[in-house]
Scaffold this motif. Sequence first.
Motif, PDB file in Angstrom:
ATOM      1  N   SER A  42       0.784  -1.233   0.000  1.00  0.00           N
ATOM      2  CA  SER A  42       0.000   0.000   0.000  1.00  0.00           C
ATOM      3  C   SER A  42       0.816   1.283   0.000  1.00  0.00           C
ATOM      4  CB  SER A  42      -0.908   0.028   1.242  1.00  0.00           C
ATOM      5  OG  SER A  42      -1.713  -1.113   1.291  1.00  0.00           O
ATOM      6  N   GLY A  43       2.114   1.198  -0.021  1.00  0.00           N
ATOM      7  CA  GLY A  43       2.942   2.399   0.097  1.00  0.00           C
ATOM      8  C   GLY A  43       3.306   3.012  -1.235  1.00  0.00           C
ATOM      9  N   GLU A  44       2.303   3.483  -1.965  1.00  0.00           N
ATOM     10  CA  GLU A  44       2.547   4.054  -3.289  1.00  0.00           C
ATOM     11  C   GLU A  44       3.479   5.264  -3.235  1.00  0.00           C
ATOM     12  OE1 GLU A  44      -0.870   4.056  -2.171  1.00  0.00           O
ATOM     13  OE2 GLU A  44      -1.140   1.997  -2.821  1.00  0.00           O
ATOM     14  N   TYR A  45       3.539   5.918  -2.092  1.00  0.00           N
ATOM     15  CA  TYR A  45       4.374   7.122  -1.943  1.00  0.00           C
ATOM     16  C   TYR A  45       5.846   6.792  -1.654  1.00  0.00           C
ATOM     17  CZ  TYR A  45       3.078   5.892   2.826  1.00  0.00           C
ATOM     18  OH  TYR A  45       2.827   5.206   3.983  1.00  0.00           O
ATOM     19  N   LEU A  46       6.172   5.511  -1.508  1.00  0.00           N
ATOM     20  CA  LEU A  46       7.544   5.105  -1.223  1.00  0.00           C
ATOM     21  C   LEU A  46       8.174   4.574  -2.515  1.00  0.00           C
ATOM     22  CD1 LEU A  46       9.667   4.745   1.020  1.00  0.00           C
ATOM     23  CD2 LEU A  46       8.792   2.446   1.342  1.00  0.00           C
ATOM     24  N   PRO A  47       9.099   5.340  -3.120  1.00  0.00           N
ATOM     25  CA  PRO A  47       9.657   4.927  -4.404  1.00  0.00           C
ATOM     26  C   PRO A  47      10.564   3.701  -4.322  1.00  0.00           C
ATOM     27  CG  PRO A  47      10.671   6.976  -3.671  1.00  0.00           C
ATOM     28  CD  PRO A  47       9.591   6.649  -2.698  1.00  0.00           C
ATOM     29  N   SER A  48      11.118   3.413  -3.142  1.00  0.00           N
ATOM     30  CA  SER A  48      12.031   2.279  -2.999  1.00  0.00           C
ATOM     31  C   SER A  48      12.006   1.779  -1.556  1.00  0.00           C
ATOM     32  CB  SER A  48      13.459   2.703  -3.365  1.00  0.00           C
ATOM     33  OG  SER A  48      14.382   1.716  -2.997  1.00  0.00           O
ATOM     34  N   MET A  49      11.967   0.468  -1.381  1.00  0.00           N
ATOM     35  CA  MET A  49      11.995  -0.111  -0.039  1.00  0.00           C
ATOM     36  C   MET A  49      13.332   0.156   0.644  1.00  0.00           C
ATOM     37  SD  MET A  49       9.107  -1.253   0.887  1.00  0.00           S
ATOM     38  CE  MET A  49       9.480  -2.304   2.275  1.00  0.00           C
ATOM     39  N   THR A  50      14.348   0.510  -0.113  1.00  0.00           N
ATOM     40  CA  THR A  50      15.645   0.858   0.466  1.00  0.00           C
ATOM     41  C   THR A  50      15.499   2.052   1.414  1.00  0.00           C
ATOM     42  OG1 THR A  50      16.736   0.063  -1.536  1.00  0.00           O
ATOM     43  CG2 THR A  50      18.028   1.477  -0.088  1.00  0.00           C
ATOM     44  N   ILE A  51      14.612   2.967   1.091  1.00  0.00           N
ATOM     45  CA  ILE A  51      14.365   4.134   1.952  1.00  0.00           C
ATOM     46  C   ILE A  51      13.788   3.664   3.286  1.00  0.00           C
ATOM     47  CG2 ILE A  51      13.066   6.287   2.198  1.00  0.00           C
ATOM     48  CD1 ILE A  51      13.154   6.402  -0.945  1.00  0.00           C
ATOM     49  N   PHE A  52      12.845   2.727   3.237  1.00  0.00           N
ATOM     50  CA  PHE A  52      12.290   2.189   4.480  1.00  0.00           C
ATOM     51  C   PHE A  52      13.378   1.477   5.283  1.00  0.00           C
ATOM     52  CE2 PHE A  52      10.536  -1.601   6.640  1.00  0.00           C
ATOM     53  CZ  PHE A  52       9.973  -0.931   7.717  1.00  0.00           C
ATOM     54  N   ASP A  53      14.198   0.692   4.611  1.00  0.00           N
ATOM     55  CA  ASP A  53      15.278  -0.012   5.313  1.00  0.00           C
ATOM     56  C   ASP A  53      16.219   0.965   6.013  1.00  0.00           C
ATOM     57  OD1 ASP A  53      14.316  -2.515   4.567  1.00  0.00           O
ATOM     58  OD2 ASP A  53      15.571  -2.606   2.772  1.00  0.00           O
ATOM     59  N   GLN A  54      16.522   2.060   5.357  1.00  0.00           N
ATOM     60  CA  GLN A  54      17.376   3.088   5.953  1.00  0.00           C
ATOM     61  C   GLN A  54      16.677   3.719   7.159  1.00  0.00           C
ATOM     62  OE1 GLN A  54      18.379   6.267   3.261  1.00  0.00           O
ATOM     63  NE2 GLN A  54      19.657   7.310   4.755  1.00  0.00           N
ATOM     64  N   ALA A  55      15.400   4.021   7.018  1.00  0.00           N
ATOM     65  CA  ALA A  55      14.628   4.611   8.117  1.00  0.00           C
ATOM     66  C   ALA A  55      14.538   3.631   9.285  1.00  0.00           C
ATOM     67  CB  ALA A  55      13.236   5.001   7.633  1.00  0.00           C
ATOM     68  N   TRP A  56      14.359   2.352   8.988  1.00  0.00           N
ATOM     69  CA  TRP A  56      14.269   1.342  10.043  1.00  0.00           C
ATOM     70  C   TRP A  56      15.591   1.249  10.805  1.00  0.00           C
ATOM     71  CZ3 TRP A  56      10.295  -0.867  12.288  1.00  0.00           C
ATOM     72  CH2 TRP A  56      10.525  -1.933  13.150  1.00  0.00           C
ATOM     73  N   GLN A  57      16.694   1.284  10.088  1.00  0.00           N
ATOM     74  CA  GLN A  57      18.005   1.235  10.738  1.00  0.00           C
ATOM     75  C   GLN A  57      18.196   2.452  11.647  1.00  0.00           C
ATOM     76  OE1 GLN A  57      20.045  -1.399  10.622  1.00  0.00           O
ATOM     77  NE2 GLN A  57      21.227  -0.357  12.186  1.00  0.00           N
ATOM     78  N   MET A  58      17.788   3.605  11.199  1.00  0.00           N
ATOM     79  CA  MET A  58      17.869   4.818  12.021  1.00  0.00           C
ATOM     80  C   MET A  58      17.011   4.668  13.276  1.00  0.00           C
ATOM     81  SD  MET A  58      17.696   7.562   8.897  1.00  0.00           S
ATOM     82  CE  MET A  58      17.721   9.059   9.864  1.00  0.00           C
ATOM     83  N   TYR A  59      15.831   4.072  13.121  1.00  0.00           N
ATOM     84  CA  TYR A  59      14.939   3.830  14.249  1.00  0.00           C
ATOM     85  C   TYR A  59      15.598   2.903  15.269  1.00  0.00           C
ATOM     86  CZ  TYR A  59      11.112   1.467  16.709  1.00  0.00           C
ATOM     87  OH  TYR A  59      10.309   0.899  17.668  1.00  0.00           O
ATOM     88  N   LEU A  60      16.191   1.820  14.782  1.00  0.00           N
ATOM     89  CA  LEU A  60      16.837   0.869  15.690  1.00  0.00           C
ATOM     90  C   LEU A  60      17.994   1.521  16.450  1.00  0.00           C
ATOM     91  CD1 LEU A  60      16.938  -2.375  13.511  1.00  0.00           C
ATOM     92  CD2 LEU A  60      15.372  -1.827  15.413  1.00  0.00           C
ATOM     93  N   GLU A  61      18.753   2.350  15.770  1.00  0.00           N
ATOM     94  CA  GLU A  61      19.865   3.027  16.418  1.00  0.00           C
ATOM     95  C   GLU A  61      19.374   3.992  17.493  1.00  0.00           C
ATOM     96  OE1 GLU A  61      22.096   4.768  13.195  1.00  0.00           O
ATOM     97  OE2 GLU A  61      22.714   2.790  12.461  1.00  0.00           O
ATOM     98  N   LYS A  62      18.272   4.656  17.263  1.00  0.00           N
ATOM     99  CA  LYS A  62      17.717   5.577  18.266  1.00  0.00           C
ATOM    100  C   LYS A  62      17.149   4.813  19.465  1.00  0.00           C
ATOM    101  CE  LYS A  62      16.647   9.612  15.579  1.00  0.00           C
ATOM    102  NZ  LYS A  62      15.651  10.592  15.180  1.00  0.00           N
ATOM    103  N   MET A  63      16.638   3.624  19.225  1.00  0.00           N
ATOM    104  CA  MET A  63      16.022   2.843  20.290  1.00  0.00           C
ATOM    105  C   MET A  63      17.056   2.160  21.188  1.00  0.00           C
ATOM    106  SD  MET A  63      12.923   3.560  19.947  1.00  0.00           S
ATOM    107  CE  MET A  63      12.177   2.471  21.096  1.00  0.00           C
ATOM    108  N   SER A  64      18.282   2.037  20.715  1.00  0.00           N
ATOM    109  CA  SER A  64      19.281   1.337  21.535  1.00  0.00           C
ATOM    110  C   SER A  64      20.169   2.277  22.311  1.00  0.00           C
ATOM    111  CB  SER A  64      20.139   0.419  20.692  1.00  0.00           C
ATOM    112  OG  SER A  64      20.737   1.094  19.614  1.00  0.00           O
TER     113      SER A  64
END
Length: 64
Positions: A42-64
């Motif tokens: 459903s994420g038509e506004y996301l041109p590449s899943m690589t962007i999500f992967d980068q955002a997820w990595q940033m999230y994990l780093e903030k959570m630790s």
Amino acid sequence: MTERNPDNTDEVAQFANNAFYDQSFPKHSQSYEEISQYLELSGEYLPSMTIFDQAWQMYLEKMS
């Protein structure tokens, strides 16, 4: 959502801005699989899943 910034043209910030306005986006989920699956279907506004992967990595780093 912590990366939202309407004045930033960075891909991660734009993704966060778009996800914020997506009423169906699972904002409170902490599951990579759940969010990833949602975006693939459903994420038509996301041109590449690589962007999500980068955002997820940033999230994990903030959570630790």
